[in-house]
Design a protein around this motif. Sequence first.
Motif, PDB file in Angstrom:
ATOM      1  N   SER A   1      -5.610  24.425  34.924  1.00 47.73           N
ATOM      2  CA  SER A   1      -6.915  23.939  35.645  1.00 47.73           C
ATOM      3  C   SER A   1      -6.774  23.128  36.803  1.00 47.73           C
ATOM      4  CB  SER A   1      -7.864  23.492  34.502  1.00 47.73           C
ATOM      5  OG  SER A   1      -9.104  22.812  35.074  1.00 47.73           O
ATOM      6  N   ASP A   2      -7.439  23.526  37.952  1.00 46.53           N
ATOM      7  CA  ASP A   2      -7.376  22.668  39.029  1.00 46.53           C
ATOM      8  C   ASP A   2      -8.616  21.970  39.399  1.00 46.53           C
ATOM      9  OD1 ASP A   2      -4.750  23.192  39.259  1.00 46.53           O
ATOM     10  OD2 ASP A   2      -5.079  24.713  40.985  1.00 46.53           O
ATOM     11  N   ASN A   3      -8.847  20.748  39.745  1.00 43.45           N
ATOM     12  CA  ASN A   3     -10.095  20.159  39.904  1.00 43.45           C
ATOM     13  C   ASN A   3     -10.079  18.965  40.556  1.00 43.45           C
ATOM     14  OD1 ASN A   3     -13.130  18.920  39.865  1.00 43.45           O
ATOM     15  ND2 ASN A   3     -13.339  21.245  38.849  1.00 43.45           N
ATOM     16  N   ASP A   4     -10.789  18.889  41.629  1.00 44.34           N
ATOM     17  CA  ASP A   4     -10.821  17.358  42.508  1.00 44.34           C
ATOM     18  C   ASP A   4     -11.284  16.224  41.499  1.00 44.34           C
ATOM     19  OD1 ASP A   4     -13.264  18.480  42.837  1.00 44.34           O
ATOM     20  OD2 ASP A   4     -13.500  18.052  44.888  1.00 44.34           O
ATOM     21  N   SER A   5     -12.424  16.606  40.633  1.00 43.51           N
ATOM     22  CA  SER A   5     -12.856  15.694  39.794  1.00 43.51           C
ATOM     23  C   SER A   5     -11.876  14.814  38.930  1.00 43.51           C
ATOM     24  CB  SER A   5     -14.034  16.021  39.079  1.00 43.51           C
ATOM     25  OG  SER A   5     -13.443  17.122  37.996  1.00 43.51           O
ATOM     26  N   TYR A   6     -10.480  15.561  38.687  1.00 44.82           N
ATOM     27  CA  TYR A   6      -9.569  14.992  37.780  1.00 44.82           C
ATOM     28  C   TYR A   6      -9.081  13.718  38.481  1.00 44.82           C
ATOM     29  CZ  TYR A   6      -9.489  19.340  35.286  1.00 44.82           C
ATOM     30  OH  TYR A   6      -9.791  20.464  34.533  1.00 44.82           O
ATOM     31  N   LEU A   7      -9.284  13.325  39.786  1.00 42.54           N
ATOM     32  CA  LEU A   7      -8.662  12.367  40.440  1.00 42.54           C
ATOM     33  C   LEU A   7      -9.942  10.953  40.290  1.00 42.54           C
ATOM     34  CD1 LEU A   7      -7.100  13.860  43.615  1.00 42.54           C
ATOM     35  CD2 LEU A   7      -6.126  13.401  41.240  1.00 42.54           C
ATOM     36  N   GLY A   8     -10.812  11.384  39.873  1.00 41.12           N
ATOM     37  CA  GLY A   8     -11.835  10.339  39.688  1.00 41.12           C
ATOM     38  C   GLY A   8     -12.538   9.723  40.965  1.00 41.12           C
ATOM     39  N   GLN A   9     -12.453  10.594  41.830  1.00 45.32           N
ATOM     40  CA  GLN A   9     -13.065  10.095  43.234  1.00 45.32           C
ATOM     41  C   GLN A   9     -14.502  10.454  43.426  1.00 45.32           C
ATOM     42  OE1 GLN A   9     -10.150  11.828  45.851  1.00 45.32           O
ATOM     43  NE2 GLN A   9      -9.094   9.820  46.051  1.00 45.32           N
ATOM     44  N   GLY A  10     -15.239  11.188  42.579  1.00 46.85           N
ATOM     45  CA  GLY A  10     -16.473  11.495  43.061  1.00 46.85           C
ATOM     46  C   GLY A  10     -16.586  12.705  43.908  1.00 46.85           C
ATOM     47  N   SER A  11     -15.717  13.347  44.494  1.00 49.46           N
ATOM     48  CA  SER A  11     -15.881  14.403  45.275  1.00 49.46           C
ATOM     49  C   SER A  11     -15.832  15.561  44.891  1.00 49.46           C
ATOM     50  CB  SER A  11     -14.664  14.279  46.275  1.00 49.46           C
ATOM     51  OG  SER A  11     -13.385  14.581  45.757  1.00 49.46           O
ATOM     52  N   ASP A  12     -16.553  16.666  45.478  1.00 51.43           N
ATOM     53  CA  ASP A  12     -16.677  18.057  44.986  1.00 51.43           C
ATOM     54  C   ASP A  12     -16.794  18.845  46.250  1.00 51.43           C
ATOM     55  OD1 ASP A  12     -16.901  20.086  43.099  1.00 51.43           O
ATOM     56  OD2 ASP A  12     -19.266  19.723  42.828  1.00 51.43           O
ATOM     57  N   ARG A  13     -15.526  18.817  46.878  1.00 48.72           N
ATOM     58  CA  ARG A  13     -15.381  19.415  48.250  1.00 48.72           C
ATOM     59  C   ARG A  13     -14.334  20.598  48.281  1.00 48.72           C
ATOM     60  NH1 ARG A  13     -14.142  14.129  49.927  1.00 48.72           N
ATOM     61  NH2 ARG A  13     -16.474  13.834  50.755  1.00 48.72           N
ATOM     62  N   TYR A  14     -14.413  21.449  49.208  1.00 44.91           N
ATOM     63  CA  TYR A  14     -13.132  22.303  49.685  1.00 44.91           C
ATOM     64  C   TYR A  14     -12.765  23.082  48.642  1.00 44.91           C
ATOM     65  CZ  TYR A  14     -14.247  19.147  53.480  1.00 44.91           C
ATOM     66  OH  TYR A  14     -14.752  18.233  54.351  1.00 44.91           O
ATOM     67  N   TYR A  15     -11.281  22.815  48.109  1.00 51.89           N
ATOM     68  CA  TYR A  15     -10.881  23.417  46.899  1.00 51.89           C
ATOM     69  C   TYR A  15     -11.424  22.888  45.948  1.00 51.89           C
ATOM     70  CZ  TYR A  15      -7.704  25.245  43.571  1.00 51.89           C
ATOM     71  OH  TYR A  15      -7.186  25.903  42.238  1.00 51.89           O
ATOM     72  N   THR A  16     -12.473  23.232  45.080  1.00 53.09           N
ATOM     73  CA  THR A  16     -13.060  22.483  44.201  1.00 53.09           C
ATOM     74  C   THR A  16     -12.649  22.826  42.747  1.00 53.09           C
ATOM     75  OG1 THR A  16     -15.434  21.481  43.412  1.00 53.09           O
ATOM     76  CG2 THR A  16     -15.161  23.973  44.096  1.00 53.09           C
TER      77      THR A  16
END
Length: 318
Positions: free
Chosen positions: A32-47
């Motif tokens: 599973s890939d997700n930018d939310s795993y980094l805890g930055q609150g972003s939801d952009r680009y490859y999401t």
Amino acid sequence: MKYTGYSFLLFLLLLSTLANAQTYKNELGLRSDNDSYLGQGSDRYYTNGLFFNFRHALDQQKLPQNLEKKTYEISLGQKMFNPYSGYAPDPATQDRPFAGYLYVEGAMNWFYSNESIIKASAQIGTTGKNSLGEAGQKLLHRAIGFYDIEGWDYQIKNELALNLSGQYSKLLTRIADNAVEFSFEGYANLGTTLTGAGAGLLFRTGSLNQLFNSAYTNSVIGNHAKTKALVKREIFFYAKPQLNFVGYDATIQGSLFNNNSPVTFGREPLVFAQQLGVDYSSQRFTFDFSVLFKTREIKSTARAHQWGSIGLYYRFDK
């Protein structure tokens, strides 16, 4: 008494040999890939990306002497892409197209005794509404109570995806009692969705196995193993800087054959990526976590991007 002691030692030796030689022929995996795993609150680009795969090792005793292992794999994957947010109802403000990519992939892997690896794969799938990117993201956001999604009306249009890929890896050196390793990795893609090439340097340190027996290369599985693994359990840190040439990306530029998508952009031809991760693997299980940083991919106001990736793998015989 001497005979009993001798037999006991042989028994212990046999158990040790079996434990070290124990391998499983099949592997099921989920990533599973997700930018939310980094805890930055972003939801952009490859999401978001979700991938299921099955791997099987062929009988190694039937392979040529220089070929350590041969495996095949079947994968199902879905990728979702957003502009700066999943809520971007005005196409004039979108800095990247909404896009989905759904595919099935078949691949063969050849692992050589000199620790070089060749992988060849083919994908068939679709972009556009048929990729279920919009439906998948809306379902995910409703399930976990995230904000409403809007803007997918302007997503990349449907297109049949046919893509071929080749990868090559080669051990360069392993030092410090096999605790530090450097390898080369390169790839090339050609298809209606993704065309490009890249090369990078892989660094690993920790408790390592050979590249033909390692969780990093998805080669823990085996079938009548030729060469024993260096360690029963791997735990290591890895880093991979990589330079990528992007020839075409349909999730940014739209269809290769027409211009019917409402929002498209040009792609940046050179993209630098840096992956950092940690991996733990026993003979039965693998857990992997990594973060990936990329320079700007789109000729727009879009910024550089990063996301996290979690992989879980289980090995079995039947």
